[in-house]
Design a protein around this motif. Structure first.
Motif, PDB file in Angstrom:
ATOM      1  N   VAL A 144     -32.155  -2.857   2.815  1.00  0.00           N
ATOM      2  CA  VAL A 144     -33.026  -2.447   1.723  1.00  0.00           C
ATOM      3  C   VAL A 144     -33.147  -3.332   0.609  1.00  0.00           C
ATOM      4  CG1 VAL A 144     -33.038   0.103   2.401  1.00  0.00           C
ATOM      5  CG2 VAL A 144     -31.526  -0.962   0.621  1.00  0.00           C
ATOM      6  N   SER A 145     -34.218  -3.434  -0.436  1.00  0.00           N
ATOM      7  CA  SER A 145     -34.276  -4.349  -1.187  1.00  0.00           C
ATOM      8  C   SER A 145     -33.560  -3.562  -2.751  1.00  0.00           C
ATOM      9  CB  SER A 145     -35.633  -4.609  -1.797  1.00  0.00           C
ATOM     10  OG  SER A 145     -36.156  -5.111  -0.743  1.00  0.00           O
ATOM     11  N   ALA A 146     -33.570  -2.002  -2.680  1.00  0.00           N
ATOM     12  CA  ALA A 146     -32.980  -1.551  -3.854  1.00  0.00           C
ATOM     13  C   ALA A 146     -32.492  -0.214  -3.379  1.00  0.00           C
ATOM     14  CB  ALA A 146     -33.733  -1.469  -5.010  1.00  0.00           C
ATOM     15  N   ILE A 147     -31.465   0.281  -4.115  1.00  0.00           N
ATOM     16  CA  ILE A 147     -31.196   1.724  -3.992  1.00  0.00           C
ATOM     17  C   ILE A 147     -31.013   2.521  -5.576  1.00  0.00           C
ATOM     18  CG2 ILE A 147     -29.097   3.145  -3.352  1.00  0.00           C
ATOM     19  CD1 ILE A 147     -28.169   0.882  -1.412  1.00  0.00           C
ATOM     20  N   ASP A 203     -30.411   8.127  -7.460  1.00  0.00           N
ATOM     21  CA  ASP A 203     -30.677   9.490  -7.074  1.00  0.00           C
ATOM     22  C   ASP A 203     -30.803   9.447  -5.190  1.00  0.00           C
ATOM     23  OD1 ASP A 203     -33.120   8.191  -6.078  1.00  0.00           O
ATOM     24  OD2 ASP A 203     -34.604   9.688  -7.212  1.00  0.00           O
ATOM     25  N   GLY A 204     -30.394   7.955  -5.005  1.00  0.00           N
ATOM     26  CA  GLY A 204     -30.246   7.924  -3.630  1.00  0.00           C
ATOM     27  C   GLY A 204     -31.516   7.456  -2.694  1.00  0.00           C
ATOM     28  N   ALA A 205     -32.695   7.133  -3.648  1.00  0.00           N
ATOM     29  CA  ALA A 205     -33.820   6.579  -2.997  1.00  0.00           C
ATOM     30  C   ALA A 205     -33.575   5.176  -2.318  1.00  0.00           C
ATOM     31  CB  ALA A 205     -34.782   6.573  -3.993  1.00  0.00           C
ATOM     32  N   LEU A 206     -34.089   4.829  -1.225  1.00  0.00           N
ATOM     33  CA  LEU A 206     -33.853   3.637  -0.440  1.00  0.00           C
ATOM     34  C   LEU A 206     -35.416   2.885  -0.811  1.00  0.00           C
ATOM     35  CD1 LEU A 206     -32.108   4.596   2.710  1.00  0.00           C
ATOM     36  CD2 LEU A 206     -31.088   4.059   0.500  1.00  0.00           C
ATOM     37  N   LEU A 207     -35.320   1.727  -1.290  1.00  0.00           N
ATOM     38  CA  LEU A 207     -36.549   1.069  -1.826  1.00  0.00           C
ATOM     39  C   LEU A 207     -36.891  -0.213  -1.289  1.00  0.00           C
ATOM     40  CD1 LEU A 207     -36.255   2.352  -5.639  1.00  0.00           C
ATOM     41  CD2 LEU A 207     -37.594   3.336  -3.849  1.00  0.00           C
ATOM     42  N   ASP A 208     -38.139  -0.685  -1.215  1.00  0.00           N
ATOM     43  CA  ASP A 208     -38.448  -1.779  -0.645  1.00  0.00           C
ATOM     44  C   ASP A 208     -39.677  -2.429  -1.215  1.00  0.00           C
ATOM     45  OD1 ASP A 208     -37.645  -3.348   2.497  1.00  0.00           O
ATOM     46  OD2 ASP A 208     -38.483  -4.581   0.795  1.00  0.00           O
ATOM     47  N   SER A 261     -23.547  -4.796  -3.391  1.00  0.00           N
ATOM     48  CA  SER A 261     -23.891  -3.916  -4.685  1.00  0.00           C
ATOM     49  C   SER A 261     -24.856  -4.571  -5.471  1.00  0.00           C
ATOM     50  CB  SER A 261     -22.264  -3.978  -5.181  1.00  0.00           C
ATOM     51  OG  SER A 261     -21.776  -5.006  -5.457  1.00  0.00           O
ATOM     52  N   SER A 262     -25.260  -5.538  -5.170  1.00  0.00           N
ATOM     53  CA  SER A 262     -26.248  -6.086  -6.299  1.00  0.00           C
ATOM     54  C   SER A 262     -27.909  -5.330  -6.150  1.00  0.00           C
ATOM     55  CB  SER A 262     -26.713  -7.547  -6.058  1.00  0.00           C
ATOM     56  OG  SER A 262     -27.290  -7.695  -4.827  1.00  0.00           O
ATOM     57  N   LYS A 263     -27.911  -4.573  -4.919  1.00  0.00           N
ATOM     58  CA  LYS A 263     -28.792  -3.590  -4.772  1.00  0.00           C
ATOM     59  C   LYS A 263     -29.003  -2.324  -5.733  1.00  0.00           C
ATOM     60  CE  LYS A 263     -30.163  -6.700  -1.726  1.00  0.00           C
ATOM     61  NZ  LYS A 263     -30.137  -6.223  -0.416  1.00  0.00           N
ATOM     62  N   PHE A 264     -27.906  -2.092  -6.132  1.00  0.00           N
ATOM     63  CA  PHE A 264     -27.817  -0.928  -7.272  1.00  0.00           C
ATOM     64  C   PHE A 264     -28.420  -1.488  -8.521  1.00  0.00           C
ATOM     65  CE2 PHE A 264     -24.206   0.132  -4.342  1.00  0.00           C
ATOM     66  CZ  PHE A 264     -24.737   1.188  -3.865  1.00  0.00           C
ATOM     67  N   ASP A 265     -28.373  -2.585  -8.963  1.00  0.00           N
ATOM     68  CA  ASP A 265     -28.835  -3.196 -10.046  1.00  0.00           C
ATOM     69  C   ASP A 265     -30.492  -3.427 -10.164  1.00  0.00           C
ATOM     70  OD1 ASP A 265     -26.541  -3.452 -11.146  1.00  0.00           O
ATOM     71  OD2 ASP A 265     -25.814  -5.180 -10.299  1.00  0.00           O
ATOM     72  N   ARG A 266     -31.092  -3.310  -8.934  1.00  0.00           N
ATOM     73  CA  ARG A 266     -32.362  -3.540  -8.705  1.00  0.00           C
ATOM     74  C   ARG A 266     -33.239  -2.371  -8.477  1.00  0.00           C
ATOM     75  NH1 ARG A 266     -32.787  -8.026  -4.134  1.00  0.00           N
ATOM     76  NH2 ARG A 266     -34.912  -8.603  -4.955  1.00  0.00           N
ATOM     77  N   THR A 267     -34.609  -2.473  -8.637  1.00  0.00           N
ATOM     78  CA  THR A 267     -35.663  -1.624  -8.342  1.00  0.00           C
ATOM     79  C   THR A 267     -36.753  -2.204  -7.402  1.00  0.00           C
ATOM     80  OG1 THR A 267     -36.878   0.364  -9.121  1.00  0.00           O
ATOM     81  CG2 THR A 267     -36.892  -1.637 -10.352  1.00  0.00           C
ATOM     82  N   ALA A 268     -37.332  -1.316  -6.905  1.00  0.00           N
ATOM     83  CA  ALA A 268     -38.525  -1.924  -6.151  1.00  0.00           C
ATOM     84  C   ALA A 268     -39.586  -0.620  -5.912  1.00  0.00           C
ATOM     85  CB  ALA A 268     -38.335  -2.161  -4.732  1.00  0.00           C
ATOM     86  N   PRO A 269     -40.990  -0.887  -5.587  1.00  0.00           N
ATOM     87  CA  PRO A 269     -42.017  -0.092  -5.725  1.00  0.00           C
ATOM     88  C   PRO A 269     -42.068   1.305  -4.383  1.00  0.00           C
ATOM     89  CG  PRO A 269     -42.939  -2.034  -5.675  1.00  0.00           C
ATOM     90  CD  PRO A 269     -41.574  -2.296  -5.592  1.00  0.00           C
ATOM     91  N   LEU A 311     -21.718   3.453  -8.169  1.00  0.00           N
ATOM     92  CA  LEU A 311     -22.380   4.593  -8.795  1.00  0.00           C
ATOM     93  C   LEU A 311     -21.805   6.027  -8.370  1.00  0.00           C
ATOM     94  CD1 LEU A 311     -26.271   3.538  -8.660  1.00  0.00           C
ATOM     95  CD2 LEU A 311     -24.612   3.454 -10.387  1.00  0.00           C
ATOM     96  N   PRO A 312     -21.243   6.985  -9.265  1.00  0.00           N
ATOM     97  CA  PRO A 312     -20.882   8.303  -8.922  1.00  0.00           C
ATOM     98  C   PRO A 312     -21.837   9.078  -8.187  1.00  0.00           C
ATOM     99  CG  PRO A 312     -19.885   7.659 -10.893  1.00  0.00           C
ATOM    100  CD  PRO A 312     -21.145   6.490 -10.668  1.00  0.00           C
TER     101      PRO A 312
END
Length: 259
Positions: free
Chosen positions: A172-175, A178-183, A208-216, A235-236
């Motif tokens: 995935v591109s981002a996590i 709240d657990g959403a998997l994003l691209d 772990s860089s995917k925790f620092d990103r977001t995608a729509p 992320l706890p």
């Protein structure tokens, strides 16, 4: 394109601070402003950063970093993740592998397996694995994205739906926390959703860089995954989601997988 150590550090600074300034970077790295401007131009050309007057910012959440550039980000972490995922997949298995630099690392780690059927919408994976006699490669049809060799679109989705496999390896591109998997590409998301729906065991691989990103665009939720392999989960909230939904979390920090 491969980034230098300094360029990778600049990316991390932009992530943590939102933007970087030429003069500040020149002082930090003890180089000329001209050298930093060249670094920023290279990073912006690769879409790792976006240029602003006097510096650069971390890119918009609507556009991904160029594929070749992504290969050099967290490369050693991706290799460790790839090995850990390959260790979960036995010989004589069938599996999906979708597009992504981390899923490619899984493909690289599978070359010593035998009697595998690998179904993929990733031209790079297909091209690497096709030469190994113990691996049968089946490639989806559809529109080929020029940026990364991913095969997307309704034809690819229909193709994937013909199969029911033992394992799916997805990136995935981002996590989100709240657990959403994003691209970024809704066409690729449709393929990923079809892959998840037609596998008995879904393995998510992500550094772990995917925790620092977001995608729509939303692919799904971490609760739909069976095994999540990452170098480190900071992320706890994500750890709680895994624990409460029976998702096996494997962290490969320091090169050694641990649950």
């Amino acid at each position: 394109m491969f980034f230098t150590t300094r360029q990778l550090e600049i990316i991390e600074l932009a992530k943590s601070e939102g933007k970087v300034i030429v003069d500040d970077l020149a002082t930090r790295f003890s180089v000329t402003a001209q050298t930093i401007r060249k670094d920023l131009n290279d990073l912006c050309e690769a879409r790792a950063l976006t240029r602003i007057h006097g510096g650069a910012i971390f890119p918009s959440s609507t556009e991904n970093v160029r594929y070749e550039a992504r290969r050099s980000i967290a490369a050693s972490e991706k290799q460790a993740i790839g090995r850990a995922a390959a260790n979960l997949i036995p010989d004589r298995s069938s599996l999906f592998i979708n597009i992504g630099t981390t899923t490619e690392a899984v493909g690289d780690a599978l070359i010593d397996h035998g009697e595998l059927m690998v179904i993929t919408n990733n031209i790079n994976v297909a091209n690497r694995l096709r030469i190994f006699p113990g691996i049968e490669v089946v490639i989806a049809g559809g529109v080929v994205r020029g940026t990364d060799g991913g095969i997307v679109g309704e034809a690819a989705v229909d193709f994937i739906r013909q199969f029911k496999v033992d394992y799916a390896v997805i990136g995935v591109s981002a996590i989100d926390r709240d657990g959403a998997l994003l691209d970024y590409d809704f066409r690729e998301v449709k393929v990923a959703q079809a892959i998840m729906a037609n596998a008995r065991h879904v393995i998510l691989v992500s550094d772990s860089s995917k925790f620092d990103r977001t995608a729509p665009v939303r692919i799904g939720h971490l609760s739909q995954i069976h095994t999540f392999i990452t170098d480190h989960c900071p992320l706890p909230s994500v750890k709680t989601i895994c624990r409460e939904n029976g998702v096996r979390l494997v962290e490969t920090e320091n090169g050694k997988p641990k649950d």
